[in-house]
Design a protein around this motif. Structure first.
Motif, PDB file in Angstrom:
ATOM      1  N   ARG A 159      -0.328   2.883  -5.821  1.00 51.97           N
ATOM      2  CA  ARG A 159       0.596   3.584  -5.013  1.00 51.97           C
ATOM      3  C   ARG A 159       0.577   2.526  -3.908  1.00 51.97           C
ATOM      4  O   ARG A 159      -0.527   1.740  -3.355  1.00 51.97           O
ATOM      5  CB  ARG A 159      -0.118   4.576  -4.476  1.00 51.97           C
ATOM      6  CG  ARG A 159       0.591   5.412  -3.295  1.00 51.97           C
ATOM      7  CD  ARG A 159       0.161   6.636  -2.738  1.00 51.97           C
ATOM      8  NE  ARG A 159      -0.968   6.164  -1.931  1.00 51.97           N
ATOM      9  CZ  ARG A 159      -1.780   6.778  -1.594  1.00 51.97           C
ATOM     10  NH1 ARG A 159      -2.064   8.298  -2.058  1.00 51.97           N
ATOM     11  NH2 ARG A 159      -2.966   6.461  -0.873  1.00 51.97           N
ATOM     12  N   VAL A 160       1.738   2.292  -3.230  1.00 51.57           N
ATOM     13  CA  VAL A 160       2.005   1.370  -2.177  1.00 51.57           C
ATOM     14  C   VAL A 160       2.116   2.141  -1.004  1.00 51.57           C
ATOM     15  O   VAL A 160       3.016   2.867  -0.935  1.00 51.57           O
ATOM     16  CB  VAL A 160       3.309   0.308  -2.478  1.00 51.57           C
ATOM     17  CG1 VAL A 160       3.446  -0.469  -1.332  1.00 51.57           C
ATOM     18  CG2 VAL A 160       3.147  -0.565  -3.595  1.00 51.57           C
ATOM     19  N   GLY A 161       1.258   1.850   0.183  1.00 58.04           N
ATOM     20  CA  GLY A 161       1.474   2.754   1.225  1.00 58.04           C
ATOM     21  C   GLY A 161       0.746   4.084   0.909  1.00 58.04           C
ATOM     22  O   GLY A 161       0.246   4.474  -0.230  1.00 58.04           O
ATOM     23  N   GLU A 162       1.007   4.905   2.028  1.00 55.79           N
ATOM     24  CA  GLU A 162       0.433   6.367   1.756  1.00 55.79           C
ATOM     25  C   GLU A 162       1.354   7.272   1.090  1.00 55.79           C
ATOM     26  O   GLU A 162       2.565   7.113   0.689  1.00 55.79           O
ATOM     27  CB  GLU A 162       0.047   6.995   3.281  1.00 55.79           C
ATOM     28  CG  GLU A 162      -0.833   6.159   3.932  1.00 55.79           C
ATOM     29  CD  GLU A 162      -2.221   5.877   3.353  1.00 55.79           C
ATOM     30  OE1 GLU A 162      -2.720   6.847   2.746  1.00 55.79           O
ATOM     31  OE2 GLU A 162      -2.921   4.899   3.180  1.00 55.79           O
ATOM     32  N   GLU A 163       0.643   8.309   0.408  1.00 51.57           N
ATOM     33  CA  GLU A 163       1.670   9.351  -0.090  1.00 51.57           C
ATOM     34  C   GLU A 163       2.647   9.859   0.629  1.00 51.57           C
ATOM     35  O   GLU A 163       2.128  10.255   1.896  1.00 51.57           O
ATOM     36  CB  GLU A 163       0.724  10.506  -0.595  1.00 51.57           C
ATOM     37  CG  GLU A 163       1.492  11.520  -1.487  1.00 51.57           C
ATOM     38  CD  GLU A 163       0.545  12.317  -2.261  1.00 51.57           C
ATOM     39  OE1 GLU A 163       0.695  13.615  -2.058  1.00 51.57           O
ATOM     40  OE2 GLU A 163      -0.301  11.931  -2.968  1.00 51.57           O
ATOM     41  N   GLY A 164       3.995   9.864   0.540  1.00 56.09           N
ATOM     42  CA  GLY A 164       4.915  10.342   1.366  1.00 56.09           C
ATOM     43  C   GLY A 164       5.588   9.262   2.417  1.00 56.09           C
ATOM     44  O   GLY A 164       6.351   9.662   2.960  1.00 56.09           O
ATOM     45  N   GLN A 165       5.128   8.108   2.089  1.00 50.25           N
ATOM     46  CA  GLN A 165       5.634   6.895   3.073  1.00 50.25           C
ATOM     47  C   GLN A 165       6.577   6.231   2.180  1.00 50.25           C
ATOM     48  O   GLN A 165       6.980   5.141   2.477  1.00 50.25           O
ATOM     49  CB  GLN A 165       4.426   6.072   3.254  1.00 50.25           C
ATOM     50  CG  GLN A 165       4.608   5.316   4.649  1.00 50.25           C
ATOM     51  CD  GLN A 165       3.381   4.648   4.959  1.00 50.25           C
ATOM     52  OE1 GLN A 165       2.519   4.409   4.019  1.00 50.25           O
ATOM     53  NE2 GLN A 165       3.443   4.307   6.257  1.00 50.25           N
ATOM     54  N   GLY A 166       7.096   6.796   0.807  1.00 48.72           N
ATOM     55  CA  GLY A 166       7.871   5.766   0.095  1.00 48.72           C
ATOM     56  C   GLY A 166       9.209   5.459   0.467  1.00 48.72           C
ATOM     57  O   GLY A 166       9.740   4.344   0.158  1.00 48.72           O
ATOM     58  N   TRP A 167       9.517   6.477   1.660  1.00 46.72           N
ATOM     59  CA  TRP A 167      11.200   6.140   2.085  1.00 46.72           C
ATOM     60  C   TRP A 167      10.946   4.758   2.707  1.00 46.72           C
ATOM     61  O   TRP A 167      11.819   3.828   2.766  1.00 46.72           O
ATOM     62  CB  TRP A 167      11.501   7.238   2.980  1.00 46.72           C
ATOM     63  CG  TRP A 167      12.682   6.897   3.603  1.00 46.72           C
ATOM     64  CD1 TRP A 167      13.090   6.653   4.883  1.00 46.72           C
ATOM     65  CD2 TRP A 167      14.206   7.056   3.024  1.00 46.72           C
ATOM     66  NE1 TRP A 167      14.427   6.435   5.163  1.00 46.72           N
ATOM     67  CE2 TRP A 167      15.068   6.622   4.133  1.00 46.72           C
ATOM     68  CE3 TRP A 167      14.617   7.576   1.965  1.00 46.72           C
ATOM     69  CZ2 TRP A 167      16.488   6.947   3.852  1.00 46.72           C
ATOM     70  CZ3 TRP A 167      16.072   7.429   1.602  1.00 46.72           C
ATOM     71  CH2 TRP A 167      16.933   7.168   2.789  1.00 46.72           C
ATOM     72  N   ALA A 168       9.984   4.697   3.733  1.00 45.10           N
ATOM     73  CA  ALA A 168       9.768   3.514   4.582  1.00 45.10           C
ATOM     74  C   ALA A 168       9.753   2.236   3.621  1.00 45.10           C
ATOM     75  O   ALA A 168      10.140   1.058   3.901  1.00 45.10           O
ATOM     76  CB  ALA A 168       8.660   3.547   5.529  1.00 45.10           C
ATOM     77  N   VAL A 169       8.633   2.215   2.831  1.00 43.52           N
ATOM     78  CA  VAL A 169       8.379   1.407   1.695  1.00 43.52           C
ATOM     79  C   VAL A 169       9.826   0.781   1.071  1.00 43.52           C
ATOM     80  O   VAL A 169       9.920  -0.332   0.923  1.00 43.52           O
ATOM     81  CB  VAL A 169       7.392   1.614   0.820  1.00 43.52           C
ATOM     82  CG1 VAL A 169       7.031   0.452   0.013  1.00 43.52           C
ATOM     83  CG2 VAL A 169       6.155   2.020   1.473  1.00 43.52           C
ATOM     84  N   ALA A 170      10.290   1.869   0.699  1.00 47.45           N
ATOM     85  CA  ALA A 170      11.967   1.640  -0.017  1.00 47.45           C
ATOM     86  C   ALA A 170      12.851   0.761   0.583  1.00 47.45           C
ATOM     87  O   ALA A 170      13.416  -0.077   0.382  1.00 47.45           O
ATOM     88  CB  ALA A 170      12.374   2.842  -0.538  1.00 47.45           C
ATOM     89  N   GLN A 171      12.771   1.107   1.731  1.00 48.44           N
ATOM     90  CA  GLN A 171      13.686   0.529   2.816  1.00 48.44           C
ATOM     91  C   GLN A 171      13.492  -1.048   3.127  1.00 48.44           C
ATOM     92  O   GLN A 171      14.529  -1.940   3.196  1.00 48.44           O
ATOM     93  CB  GLN A 171      13.533   0.921   4.116  1.00 48.44           C
ATOM     94  CG  GLN A 171      14.169   2.654   4.323  1.00 48.44           C
ATOM     95  CD  GLN A 171      15.797   2.718   3.718  1.00 48.44           C
ATOM     96  OE1 GLN A 171      16.498   2.151   4.029  1.00 48.44           O
ATOM     97  NE2 GLN A 171      15.735   3.628   2.712  1.00 48.44           N
ATOM     98  N   SER A 172      12.116  -1.368   3.041  1.00 46.38           N
ATOM     99  CA  SER A 172      11.537  -2.770   3.247  1.00 46.38           C
ATOM    100  C   SER A 172      11.999  -3.457   1.784  1.00 46.38           C
ATOM    101  O   SER A 172      12.447  -4.555   1.826  1.00 46.38           O
ATOM    102  CB  SER A 172      10.104  -2.974   3.399  1.00 46.38           C
ATOM    103  OG  SER A 172       9.695  -2.310   4.346  1.00 46.38           O
ATOM    104  N   THR A 173      11.952  -2.623   0.916  1.00 48.75           N
ATOM    105  CA  THR A 173      12.208  -3.380  -0.445  1.00 48.75           C
ATOM    106  C   THR A 173      13.794  -3.963  -0.512  1.00 48.75           C
ATOM    107  O   THR A 173      14.272  -4.823  -0.878  1.00 48.75           O
ATOM    108  CB  THR A 173      11.981  -2.255  -1.544  1.00 48.75           C
ATOM    109  OG1 THR A 173      10.417  -2.114  -1.813  1.00 48.75           O
ATOM    110  CG2 THR A 173      12.457  -2.891  -2.965  1.00 48.75           C
ATOM    111  N   LEU A 174      14.532  -3.088  -0.132  1.00 51.09           N
ATOM    112  CA  LEU A 174      15.953  -3.175  -0.085  1.00 51.09           C
ATOM    113  C   LEU A 174      16.452  -4.216   0.871  1.00 51.09           C
ATOM    114  O   LEU A 174      17.378  -5.001   0.742  1.00 51.09           O
ATOM    115  CB  LEU A 174      16.845  -1.765   0.111  1.00 51.09           C
ATOM    116  CG  LEU A 174      16.496  -0.744  -0.826  1.00 51.09           C
ATOM    117  CD1 LEU A 174      17.430   0.531  -0.318  1.00 51.09           C
ATOM    118  CD2 LEU A 174      17.336  -1.225  -2.336  1.00 51.09           C
TER     119      LEU A 174
END
Length: 401
Positions: free
Chosen positions: A230-245
């Motif tokens: 897992r990258v980041g904390e659970e439920g933090q996927g939106w913020a991580v995905a914005q960094s990816t994009l």
């Protein structure tokens, strides 16, 4: 592994160095060699070209300084992209997600163990794909429904992803999943690094209208992903995905707009070959297109300058993407018109080329990708209106099954 750069941060000296290196190393006749070939030959050629770029230090100028070729300023990165476009070198399509999306996400959000595990592997040729879009969640990532249920030290994944570039060759996948559906949609997303060889993962290439199978669907049936992935904390996927994009923002559009600019002579050459160089209607259309291409290049340059200066505003990238998508459509359409009946025939496409290969039926159909991928034109207009111009937001009714 060390890169060969000796320019000491001088962009113009770097330009001369990169230009000379490309003259010696761009595979001669690669367009002809990659026309009508199968995916196996394409993958081999991509790996060979990737290896050359990594050794020279030109594949990873956006990485941090401790990595080979890394630590480049945005101005220096821009020089490399411009020269690659000028040289009409093959695009690193197979490794794009690994070099940008995966690497930048792991560098920003990953644990030290994840960095040690994944970053060296990328330089060694590990292929990554992106598992974001779904049949009912394309540009709207908040609607992701692929479920991840935590059971002890693993997540159990069930669902489907689509439009995943070259997933059939990927070793790893950047996977966005839903771990909670009780609150705001963005708050229930979690980001995972999936081993594509895990039991329960099925990949099916998608046959496109162009004849290519660049994209794939990915199916997950009780796929177990370790909590350590897992990258980041659970439920933090939106913020991580914005960094990816955001990782590819600016530089990719600089390269693509420059590729279009350097491809303009192909249109002029076709006009001469077909004896229509003096056709007033076609000359008028070409005359209108050239400043639009120049404007798209200028917008990309201006956006990158704002990033360098730290003055980038929300919506600036959307302006560049929207301008590029619209100009590319006009570019390829004019190519078809000039080519006449020949421009309507289906031809073997060039693997590893840009969006303006000169195969006009393929290029025109492919131009629609840029009106959808990475956020549709409609999404870009909304971003510009709401975030840049301060106009009222559209009402949204979120419904999750």
């Amino acid at each position: 592994m060390t890169h060969t750069t000796t320019t000491g941060g001088n962009p113009e000296a770097l330009r001369a160095e990169v230009r000379a290196w490309l003259q010696q190393n761009v595979p001669p006749g690669w367009r002809a060699a990659q026309t009508g070939t199968g995916q196996d030959m394409f993958v081999r050629s991509q790996r060979d070209w990737f290896t050359k770029l990594v050794k020279a230090g030109y594949a990873t100028p956006h990485w941090s300084a401790e990595w080979p070729g890394g630590g480049r300023s945005l101005a220096e990165q821009k020089v490399i992209y411009e020269e690659v476009a000028r040289a009409d070198a093959p695009r690193l399509i197979l490794f794009f997600v690994a070099l940008y999306h995966a690497a930048c996400t792991v560098m920003e959000w990953g644990s030290e163990a994840q960095k040690r595990q994944h970053l060296p592997g990328i330089l060694e040729g590990r292929v990554w794909c992106q598992g974001f879009s779904e049949p009912n969640a394309g540009s709207d990532l908040a609607s992701v429904r692929t479920r991840a249920e935590r059971r002890g030290d693993v997540y159990v994944i069930n669902g489907q992803k689509t439009w995943s570039t070259l997933a059939q060759f990927a070793d790893r996948c950047l996977l966005l999943v839903r771990t909670d559906g009780s609150g705001a949609p963005q708050a229930g997303l979690t980001y995972l690094l999936l081993d594509m060889k895990t039991k329960g993962v099925t990949v099916r290439p998608i046959a496109q209208i162009t004849g290519d199978d660049e994209f794939s669907e990915i199916f997950f049936d009780d796929v177990e992903v370790p909590l350590s992935d897992r990258v980041g904390e659970e439920g933090q996927g939106w913020a991580v995905a914005q960094s990816t994009l955001a990782s590819e923002r600016g530089l990719t559009l600089v390269e693509l707009t420059q590729r279009m600019r350097y491809s303009l002579p192909r249109i002029a050459a076709i006009m001469r070959e077909r004896g229509v160089a003096d056709d007033p209607a076609l000359r008028r259309e070409l005359g209108r297109l050239i400043p639009k291409v120049d404007a798209a290049c200028a917008l990309a340059d201006r956006y990158l300058l704002k990033r360098i200066e730290g003055t980038e505003a929300a919506g600036d990238a959307s302006i560049v993407k929207l301008a590029y998508a619209r100009t590319l459509r006009e570019f390829t359409l004019l190519g078809q018109r000039i080519a006449g009946l020949q421009g309507q025939y289906r031809e073997d496409f060039i693997r590893g080329g840009g969006m303006e290969t000169g195969n006009w039926p393929f290029d025109f159909m492919n131009s629609y990708n840029w009106s959808i991928a990475g956020g549709s034109d409609e999404i870009q207009r909304n971003i510009i209106a709401e975030r840049l111009l301060g106009m009222p937001r559209e009402p949204k009714n979120w419904v999750l099954a």
